[in-house]
Design an enzyme around this catalytic site. Structure first.
Site, PDB file in Angstrom:
ATOM      1  N   ARG A  10       0.502   3.602  -3.173  1.00 44.67           N
ATOM      2  CA  ARG A  10      -0.167   4.890  -2.938  1.00 44.67           C
ATOM      3  C   ARG A  10       0.633   6.024  -3.584  1.00 44.67           C
ATOM      4  O   ARG A  10       0.099   6.842  -4.327  1.00 44.67           O
ATOM      5  CB  ARG A  10      -0.313   5.149  -1.446  1.00 44.67           C
ATOM      6  CG  ARG A  10      -0.977   6.488  -1.150  1.00 44.67           C
ATOM      7  CD  ARG A  10      -1.083   6.769   0.328  1.00 44.67           C
ATOM      8  NE  ARG A  10      -1.843   5.737   1.002  1.00 44.67           N
ATOM      9  CZ  ARG A  10      -1.321   4.831   1.818  1.00 44.67           C
ATOM     10  NH1 ARG A  10      -0.023   4.848   2.055  1.00 44.67           N
ATOM     11  NH2 ARG A  10      -2.057   3.921   2.389  1.00 44.67           N
ATOM     12  N   ASN A  34      -0.575   8.038  -7.047  1.00 45.23           N
ATOM     13  CA  ASN A  34      -0.821   9.477  -7.025  1.00 45.23           C
ATOM     14  C   ASN A  34       0.042  10.209  -8.031  1.00 45.23           C
ATOM     15  O   ASN A  34      -0.440  11.068  -8.780  1.00 45.23           O
ATOM     16  CB  ASN A  34      -0.538  10.031  -5.627  1.00 45.23           C
ATOM     17  CG  ASN A  34      -1.766   9.985  -4.749  1.00 45.23           C
ATOM     18  OD1 ASN A  34      -2.643  10.819  -4.886  1.00 45.23           O
ATOM     19  ND2 ASN A  34      -1.847   8.987  -3.893  1.00 45.23           N
ATOM     20  N   SER A  77       0.842  -1.208   0.000  1.00 49.23           N
ATOM     21  CA  SER A  77       0.000   0.000   0.000  1.00 49.23           C
ATOM     22  C   SER A  77       0.872   1.251   0.000  1.00 49.23           C
ATOM     23  O   SER A  77       0.572   2.232  -0.679  1.00 49.23           O
ATOM     24  CB  SER A  77      -0.932  -0.011   1.212  1.00 49.23           C
ATOM     25  OG  SER A  77      -0.192   0.096   2.398  1.00 49.23           O
TER      26      SER A  77
END
Lengths: 159, 258
Positions: free
Chosen positions: B198, B202, B194
């Site tokens: 992440r 992004n 994660s």
């Protein structure tokens, strides 16, 4: 977009960066920050202390000022008293001097009166003798009655 | 030249061109030169600035640069102290490195999408991706490093037996040992995945939108790219911050003995 050997390279880069930061960047910076913190704390404490000593000095100065004022007042009182005393003394002295002068003058007057009296008496004696001479010239020989006249003159002089 | 390529091959080719790495090697042993180069460059900038300040750091009145660096250091230090209650010489510098490095790599995003690739093409370099955090290898490199640190500290603090116990006996007790292990494995593996995804997601999405905006007519571009860039200043900082905070949190969890 696949996981390839770049990953290993990046891990090495990352490890080196972390190692470098840990070794050479973080400790001096933290030390500087700690030192500054301490300095500021010390400075604040010193400021507080300075303020306290200022208060103390202020109080001291005030008490000194009060003492000085009291002393000055005392001195002024003393001086006034002394001045009063002096004036009194002068007055007394002047009074005495005046009395003395009066006494002197009085005695002078007395003496002059006495002298005048003496002179008057002599003159009266001389006058009386001359009067008697004129009276007696007609009937008395001056040589004959010299003793009487002298005696009379002496008596007048004594009176 | 980029625009020529774009005109010649259409928008899809333009996008693909911008998202293709400059590669050396074959198969697994492929190196993304651009990712390696730009991450090393930003890392070097970070190290250079901070080392310079650290060398001249005084406890007297700081200069503007030292002030700025101290602001970041204190900010990171406050974050570490908030979440991590043990004593560790590693975690705070690690957090600082992550925050600054990720921020700088993300900030490459704010350069115009065609600027560096355009310059590179003049020198005959066909592909160039300037934002290292849009490369999964970069984000996973960091998250996997963090993952190893988690494992390392878990074993170091709790001991091998303690760590094994935690993996096998929680949360459901000894009777469900395999199930516990499975749950724990998922829990632990989810952390680096994660964390890496992440940041990658992004930045990749952000970069893609910049590329899409660059495909529009020139007179529309400023109206879109300016707000998106401003918004992106927030995103790059936020992503760097999140990566740092999660690292701190994961490592402090690893330090906690149950």
């Amino acid at each position: 977009m696949s996981i390839i050997a770049t990953l290993i390279g990046q891990i090495i880069t990352f490890g080196l960066l972390v190692w470098f930061t840990m070794k050479f960047v973080w400790p001096p910076l933290m030390q500087a920050l700690e030192e500054r913190k301490k300095k500021i704390a010390d400075g604040l404490a010193a400021g507080e202390k300075g303020k306290q000593s200022l208060d103390l000095a202020d109080k001291k100065a005030k008490s000194f000022l009060k003492d000085a004022k009291n002393q000055a007042a005392e001195i002024i009182n003393l001086a006034q008293k002394r001045a009063n005393d002096l004036a009194e003394e002068k007055k007394e002295a002047a009074k005495q001097e005046g009395e003395r002068i009066i006494l002197q003058a009085r005695s002078e007057i007395d003496r002059e009166i006495h002298q005048a009296k003496e002179a008057l008496r002599q003159q009266v004696g001389a006058l009386a003798v001359s009067a008697a001479e004129q009276i007696l010239r007609r009937e008395v020989d001056i040589n004959k009655h010299k003793e009487i006249i002298d005696n009379l003159g002496n008596q007048l002089g004594q009176a | 030249m980029a625009s020529e390529v774009h005109e010649a091959s259409g928008p899809t080719a333009y996008i693909v061109h911008h998202l293709t790495d400059l590669k050396v090697g074959e198969g697994f042993w492929t190196f993304n030169i651009d990712t390696l180069f730009f991450s090393a460059l930003t890392g070097f900038i970070f190290i250079y600035v901070f080392k310079k300040v650290a060398d001249t750091a005084t406890s007297d009145v700081p200069g503007p640069l030292q002030n700025f660096v101290e602001m970041i250091v204190e900010f990171v230090d406050a974050q570490v102290k908030d979440s991590f209650h043990g004593r560790s010489a590693l975690i705070a510098p690690l957090a600082l490195t992550i925050f600054c490095w990720v921020f700088l790599m993300n900030a490459m995003d704010l350069l115009p999408v065609d600027l560096l690739p355009g310059i590179a093409s003049l020198f005959g370099i066909p592909n160039l991706r300037v934002v290292p955090t849009t490369d999964l290898n970069e984000t996973f490199a960091m998250s996997i490093s963090v993952f190893f640190l988690i494992i390392f500290y878990s074993i170091k603090v709790k001991g091998p037996i303690g760590f094994a116990k935690e993996m096998l006996l929680t949360p459901f007790g000894p009777w469900l040992m395999p199930f516990n292990l499975l749950l724990k494995l998922v829990e632990e593996l989810a952390k680096p995945i994660s964390l890496g995804l992440r940041l990658f997601g992004n930045m990749y999405a952000g970069e893609l939108i910049f590329i899409l905006i660059a495909l529009l007519p020139w007179w529309v571009q400023p109206a879109l790219s300016f707000p998106w860039a401003v918004f992106h200043i927030l995103i790059i900082t936020l992503q760097a911050f999140i990566f740092m905070v999660l690292t701190i949190v994961y490592l402090s969890l690893a330090h906690e003995d149950h």
